[in-house]
Design an enzyme around this catalytic site. Structure first.
Site, mmCIF file in Angstrom:
data_model
loop_
_atom_site.group_PDB
_atom_site.id
_atom_site.type_symbol
_atom_site.label_atom_id
_atom_site.label_comp_id
_atom_site.label_asym_id
_atom_site.label_seq_id
_atom_site.Cartn_x
_atom_site.Cartn_y
_atom_site.Cartn_z
ATOM 1 N N CYS A 1 -10.832 4.057 0.186
ATOM 2 C CA CYS A 1 -9.390 4.098 0.413
ATOM 3 C C CYS A 1 -9.121 3.257 1.646
ATOM 4 O O CYS A 1 -9.851 3.369 2.642
ATOM 5 C CB CYS A 1 -8.926 5.542 0.634
ATOM 6 N N GLU B 1 -1.212 9.194 7.851
ATOM 7 C CA GLU B 1 0.197 8.802 7.766
ATOM 8 C C GLU B 1 1.049 9.510 8.823
ATOM 9 O O GLU B 1 2.103 9.008 9.208
ATOM 10 C CB GLU B 1 0.744 9.109 6.368
ATOM 11 N N ASP C 1 0.859 -1.182 0.000
ATOM 12 C CA ASP C 1 0.000 0.000 0.000
ATOM 13 C C ASP C 1 0.891 1.227 0.000
ATOM 14 O O ASP C 1 2.097 1.139 0.260
ATOM 15 C CB ASP C 1 -0.915 0.006 1.231
ATOM 16 N N SER C 2 0.265 2.364 -0.232
ATOM 17 C CA SER C 2 0.992 3.635 -0.214
ATOM 18 C C SER C 2 1.231 4.100 1.211
ATOM 19 O O SER C 2 1.364 5.305 1.446
ATOM 20 C CB SER C 2 0.190 4.698 -0.969
ATOM 21 N N CYS D 1 -4.440 -1.038 -1.950
ATOM 22 C CA CYS D 1 -4.540 0.390 -2.240
ATOM 23 C C CYS D 1 -5.539 0.547 -3.372
ATOM 24 O O CYS D 1 -5.346 -0.027 -4.456
ATOM 25 C CB CYS D 1 -3.170 0.929 -2.647
ATOM 26 N N HIS E 1 -6.979 3.497 3.843
ATOM 27 C CA HIS E 1 -6.661 4.288 5.036
ATOM 28 C C HIS E 1 -7.931 4.649 5.821
ATOM 29 O O HIS E 1 -7.891 4.805 7.040
ATOM 30 C CB HIS E 1 -5.959 5.600 4.646
#
Length: 260
Positions: free
Chosen positions: A182, A150, A9-10, A72, A184
């Site tokens: 997403c 993040e 994932d990012s 992602c 996240h």
């Protein structure tokens, strides 16, 4: 087969997918790759997303991963077709859960909170056309949310106010389902619940992705044998270990954190 499952994932968002996979497939070893240095992917051009996805895939293949989960939404919608035609290993991707939202909605209005890279992709629009006929899909870019997560600011006032800004117009439009597009964003559910009415359905893809991962492993005879010792989980990041560690907790697993 005792080779590990690979997940990339990012950043830390895909750990929401890892948790579901670990829960459903407790015998499987996992290698997780957090490309936090390049987060968020959702604001990058398609060519850059593809380059990063190739880099992540090849790093996981070097570690003998038997299956790769593209955890992602942006990487899935922009790169998974290329990855599947280029590499022999099976891939499991993620896309916004439009179908279950379309089946659940009573107002025929569904909100989708996602990144620009996901919302502008052809895969997202094709999925919406396929599963949301007769449904009004109200899209909203969650600009800035990935950066806050993040940096460990999941519970911050800034995050809450940003969510309120994005979700309020969708509520005014009459949505009764909110799709988190997403990986996240599931970490924001406690904050989201402070904003939305209690009867609104919040939908993410985590459990469905874990089920699909299990199905592909079974179809291709790649399921790990049962074991008495704990499964092993390695987490790689190219930013601060402490933030990634704060998202990863689980009993009966052996966990290593590595900066790459």
């Amino acid at each position: 087969m005792q080779q590990p499952i690979g997940i990339f994932d990012s950043g830390v968002g895909g750990t929401s997918i890892w948790k579901e996979i670990q829960k459903m497939l407790p015998n499987e070893d996992v290698i997780y790759l957090a490309d936090s240095k390049n987060a968020p992917y959702g604001t990058k051009p398609k060519e850059e997303i593809l380059r990063l996805s190739i880099k992540n895939t090849e790093l996981l293949l070097e570690k003998a991963c038997k299956l790769i989960v593209v955890a992602c939404n942006t990487a899935t919608t922009n790169a998974i077709d290329y990855l599947r035609t280029t590499y022999e290993v099976p891939f499991v991707g993620i896309e916004p859960a439009i179908k279950p939202a379309a089946l659940k909605t009573k107002t025929k209005k569904v909100g989708v909170l996602a990144t620009k890279g996901t919302l502008s992709s052809s895969l997202f629009h094709n999925t919406s056309k396929l599963h949301a006929s007769g449904i009004e899909v109200i899209e909203r870019e969650g600009t800035g949310l990935v950066d806050l997560i993040e940096s460990g600011q999941v519970d911050s006032t800034e995050t809450y106010l940003l969510l309120q800004k994005y979700i309020a117009p969708m509520l005014e439009a009459g949505i009764d389902c909110l799709v988190l597009g997403c990986t996240h964003y599931p970490y924001l559910i406690p904050q989201i619940k402070k904003i939305v009415p209690p009867n609104l359905n919040i939908i993410d893809s985590g459990e469905a992705v874990a089920r699909q991962t299990r199905a592909v492993l079974e179809q291709q005879n790649l399921v790990a044998i049962s074991r008495k010792s704990p499964s092993e989980h390695q987490f790689y990041t190219n930013r601060e270990l402490e933030i990634l560690e704060s998202f990863v907790k689980g009993p009966n697993i052996k966990t290593d954190f590595i900066v790459f």
